[in-house]
Enzyme design. Structure first.
Site, PDB file in Angstrom:
ATOM      1  N   LYS A 195       0.840  -1.199   0.000  1.00 34.63           N
ATOM      2  CA  LYS A 195       0.000   0.000   0.000  1.00 34.63           C
ATOM      3  C   LYS A 195       0.877   1.252   0.000  1.00 34.63           C
ATOM      4  CE  LYS A 195      -3.509   2.294   2.760  1.00 34.63           C
ATOM      5  NZ  LYS A 195      -4.447   2.229   3.881  1.00 34.63           N
ATOM      6  N   GLU A 201      10.675  -4.633   4.237  1.00 39.61           N
ATOM      7  CA  GLU A 201      10.743  -6.046   3.834  1.00 39.61           C
ATOM      8  C   GLU A 201      10.396  -6.185   2.352  1.00 39.61           C
ATOM      9  OE1 GLU A 201       9.121  -4.879   6.487  1.00 39.61           O
ATOM     10  OE2 GLU A 201       9.250  -6.258   8.197  1.00 39.61           O
ATOM     11  N   GLY A 253      -4.791  -1.936   4.954  1.00 40.08           N
ATOM     12  CA  GLY A 253      -4.010  -3.072   4.462  1.00 40.08           C
ATOM     13  C   GLY A 253      -4.659  -4.411   4.761  1.00 40.08           C
ATOM     14  N   GLU A 339      -4.442  -6.686  14.989  1.00 38.57           N
ATOM     15  CA  GLU A 339      -3.969  -5.362  14.579  1.00 38.57           C
ATOM     16  C   GLU A 339      -5.104  -4.341  14.681  1.00 38.57           C
ATOM     17  OE1 GLU A 339      -0.477  -4.752  11.624  1.00 38.57           O
ATOM     18  OE2 GLU A 339      -2.247  -4.325  10.427  1.00 38.57           O
ATOM     19  N   HIS A 370      -4.432 -33.346  17.622  1.00 39.58           N
ATOM     20  CA  HIS A 370      -3.290 -34.179  18.007  1.00 39.58           C
ATOM     21  C   HIS A 370      -2.128 -33.319  18.485  1.00 39.58           C
ATOM     22  CE1 HIS A 370      -5.223 -37.815  16.518  1.00 39.58           C
ATOM     23  NE2 HIS A 370      -5.765 -37.001  15.634  1.00 39.58           N
ATOM     24  N   LYS A 499       9.483  -0.700  14.080  1.00 41.68           N
ATOM     25  CA  LYS A 499      10.022  -0.336  12.763  1.00 41.68           C
ATOM     26  C   LYS A 499      11.104   0.732  12.911  1.00 41.68           C
ATOM     27  CE  LYS A 499       5.854  -0.923   9.912  1.00 41.68           C
ATOM     28  NZ  LYS A 499       4.832  -0.215   9.164  1.00 41.68           N
TER      29      LYS A 499
HETATM   30  O1  F6P Z   1       2.689  -4.037   9.880  1.00 43.13           O
HETATM   31  C1  F6P Z   1       2.063  -2.843   9.639  1.00 43.13           C
HETATM   32  C2  F6P Z   1       1.514  -2.736   8.258  1.00 43.13           C
HETATM   33  O2  F6P Z   1       1.321  -1.402   8.004  1.00 43.13           O
HETATM   34  C3  F6P Z   1       0.219  -3.508   8.056  1.00 43.13           C
HETATM   35  O3  F6P Z   1      -0.881  -2.855   8.561  1.00 43.13           O
HETATM   36  C4  F6P Z   1       0.220  -3.666   6.587  1.00 43.13           C
HETATM   37  O4  F6P Z   1      -0.705  -4.604   6.160  1.00 43.13           O
HETATM   38  C5  F6P Z   1       1.662  -4.055   6.351  1.00 43.13           C
HETATM   39  O5  F6P Z   1       2.384  -3.256   7.269  1.00 43.13           O
HETATM   40  C6  F6P Z   1       2.179  -3.877   4.959  1.00 43.13           C
HETATM   41  O6  F6P Z   1       2.099  -2.543   4.550  1.00 43.13           O
HETATM   42  P1  F6P Z   1       2.258  -2.139   3.031  1.00 43.13           P
HETATM   43  O7  F6P Z   1       1.148  -2.766   2.265  1.00 43.13           O
HETATM   44  O8  F6P Z   1       2.189  -0.648   3.005  1.00 43.13           O
HETATM   45  O9  F6P Z   1       3.592  -2.637   2.544  1.00 43.13           O
END
Ligand code: F6P
Length: 534
Positions: A195, A201, A253, A339, A370, A499
């Site tokens: 988003k 990452e 998100g 969340e 199990h 973060k």
């Molecule tokens: O972990 C926080 C967060 O903002 C989530 O709410 C979101 O789904 C995720 O990181 C990924 O964010 P983005 O789609 O902006 O990469």
């Protein structure tokens, strides 16, 4: 009615079995239907009085007005100043939806149509890679840009007739390395889903994938697509406009699988099946907007949740789908619920006076039986369980498997409710020939306290439409719980601190900056990592 006042209605001695004895219609009266789905909450301690008290909460919290404000595009996400309109993404036959006086539906439908064309062209080979039609699609995203499509891809496996799908989320290089190793860089499509298009990452994995593709003879300018609400950033990354699918900031998100974030699912199952998924979500919206509270499935699911967590104090809830293809549903619900409602400050900035949302966890049955069901049946904590099961499976030649699955699911909720008394356990041990002190000792280990609450959601079959119903059901459940708690379910400030600290630790773990300003534990862990790193 205040939430706290409901505690007066809690009664540890109220036996669920007695509730059934005193009301022959309990199963029907304490369940709700939406379309063909049935939600049974009769195996809980909720009786007429409790349900009346819980319904009153909805009235006193102004739930109807809050719900209508959400659907009307009002900025109910107050801490971010945003509307909350993921419902517009599945508003296929609905009327206009306005944000700031502008109807958002033309753009939503236009993007959906572009997705359909793109997905079908990828599936049919009209859009291809440097080496020919796409055999594989890699979706790079995390959190809401990963969990929804992963969950839906597993769930809709019987409908999957497009290219193979892979998901990379973790910044751990192992994830992307293990994924790309098996793929042809000239016939792989990479979708970067973010988003914000800033998530560390995702951007790290996207750059690694781009380098892998270029080095392997692929063409990133043709073989990359993006899903984002930051179109300037997708352009800066070099993704052609025709391969970019945008969405507005009023789609959170963890609520985004209905729109462009669902693109990999659409490529896998085709646009018709994806439309059916949207229609299932839309059907649940219509139900949520029109049914009376006690007939309203999301509302009753939420009220059962409030009863167990905020009134009775049970700190976790288990989601137990007896449906192997829903294996990622608990993880998806973890983000959706934790969340959204893992907050301790109310909308007005005051501290919450009741517990926040519970820990959500689970695994598909029968595997969980199990592993951890021992604790659910005989542990000292009560864990409300949410079972899910289909009336039939997708494999006509394996109906005997499905009968066993269903029987196991129903057996668990019955066992939790019924339990086994000490006398019953003694009788069983006596029948095995035990006597005296040994009988007594062995019998005590075989007692099940029972009276443990569970709900069951049963649906005809896990089709795209039903999956849409289930996801929208839980979204609205989270919304209702948030309204009753007085919190904002649509922000996630709790993820920010980690973060920020990770960013400041970057140069320290690289050995470029000293760890002297860090606490002694962090500094020692950095020193260890530096010592053992090649
Ligand atoms: O972990 C926080 C967060 O903002 C989530 O709410 C979101 O789904 C995720 O990181 C990924 O964010 P983005 O789609 O902006 O990469």
């Amino acid at each position: 009615m205040q939430l706290g006042a409901l505690k007066a209605l809690a009664d540890a001695d109220r036996r669920i079995l007695d509730l059934f004895e005193s009301d022959a219609n309990r199963a029907a009266e304490f369940s709700a239907s939406a379309g063909n789905m049935l939600f049974d909450y009769s195996k809980t301690q909720i009786d007429e009085n409790v349900r009346a008290g819980l319904s009153q909460l909805c009235e006193d919290a102004g739930l109807a007005a809050r719900r209508d404000a959400m659907f009307a595009g009002e900025k109910i996400n107050e801490t971010e100043g945003r509307a909350v309109l993921h419902t517009a993404l599945r508003n296929l036959d609905g009327g206009p939806v306005e944000v700031d006086g502008q109807d958002v539906m033309p753009e939503v439908l236009d993007t959906l149509q572009r997705m359909r064309v793109f997905a079908e062209e990828v599936r049919g080979g009209a859009i291809a890679g440097a080496g020919g039609s796409f055999t594989d699609v890699v979706n790079i995203g995390i959190g809401g840009s990963d969990l929804g499509p992963v969950m839906a891809t597993h769930a809709l496996a019987p409908y999957h007739d497009g290219p193979r799908l892979h998901y990379v989320s973790n910044v751990d290089g192992a994830h992307i390395a293990d994924t790309l190793r098996q793929l042809d860089p000239t016939r792989t499509l990479v979708i970067v889903a973010s988003k914000t298009f800033t998530t560390i990452e995702t951007m790290t994995n996207a750059r690694t994938a781009r380098a892998w593709m270029s080095e392997g003879g692929g063409d990133p300018s043709r073989q990359f697509a993006a899903v984002s609400s930051a179109l300037d950033k997708t352009q800066a990354f070099g993704i052609p406009e025709a391969h970019v699918f945008g969405f507005a900031d009023w789609v959170g998100g963890r609520y985004s699988v209905w729109g462009p974030v669902g693109l990999p699912v659409m490529i896998a199952v085709g646009s018709n099946a994806f439309d059916a998924f949207l229609r299932g979500g839309q059907a649940m919206d219509l139900h949520f907007r029109s049914a009376e509270w006690t007939e309203n499935m999301p509302v009753m699911l939420a009220l059962v949740g409030i009863w167990h967590r905020q009134v009775l104090g049970h700190s976790s809830r288990a989601v137990l789908p007896y449906d192997q293809r829903l294996l990622r549903l608990p993880a998806y619900f973890q983000q959706l619920e934790m969340e959204s409602n893992g907050k301790s400050v109310a909308m007005d900035g005051s501290s919450l006076t009741v517990p926040s949302g519970p820990v959500v966890w689970g695994e598909p049955g029968t595997n969980g039986q199990h592993a951890f069901y021992q604790l659910i049946h005989q542990g000292t904590d009560v864990i409300p369980c949410e079972f899910m099961v289909a009336a039939e499976g997708h494999e006509p030649e394996l109906t005997h498997h499905h009968r066993l699955l269903l029987a196991n699911c129903l057996a668990q909720s019955e066992a939790l409710m019924r339990g086994r008394s000490l006398d019953e356990a003694r009788d069983r041990m006596a029948a095995k020939g035990l006597t005296g002190a040994e009988l007594e000792r062995q019998a005590r280990h075989r007692v099940f306290p029972g009276n443990r609450p569970s709900t069951t959601l049963i649906y005809p079959k896990l089709t795209p439409f039903v999956l849409g119903q289930i996801i929208a059901l839980y979204e609205h459940r989270v919304f209702v719980e948030g309204v009753l708690l007085g919190i904002n379910s649509f922000d996630q400030w709790g993820v920010e601190l980690g973060k920020e600290l990770a960013t400041s630790l970057g140069p320290i773990v690289d050995g470029e900056e000293s760890a002297q300003d860090k606490d002694a534990s962090t500094a020692a862990l950095v020193a260890y990592a530096l010592k053992y790193r090649d």
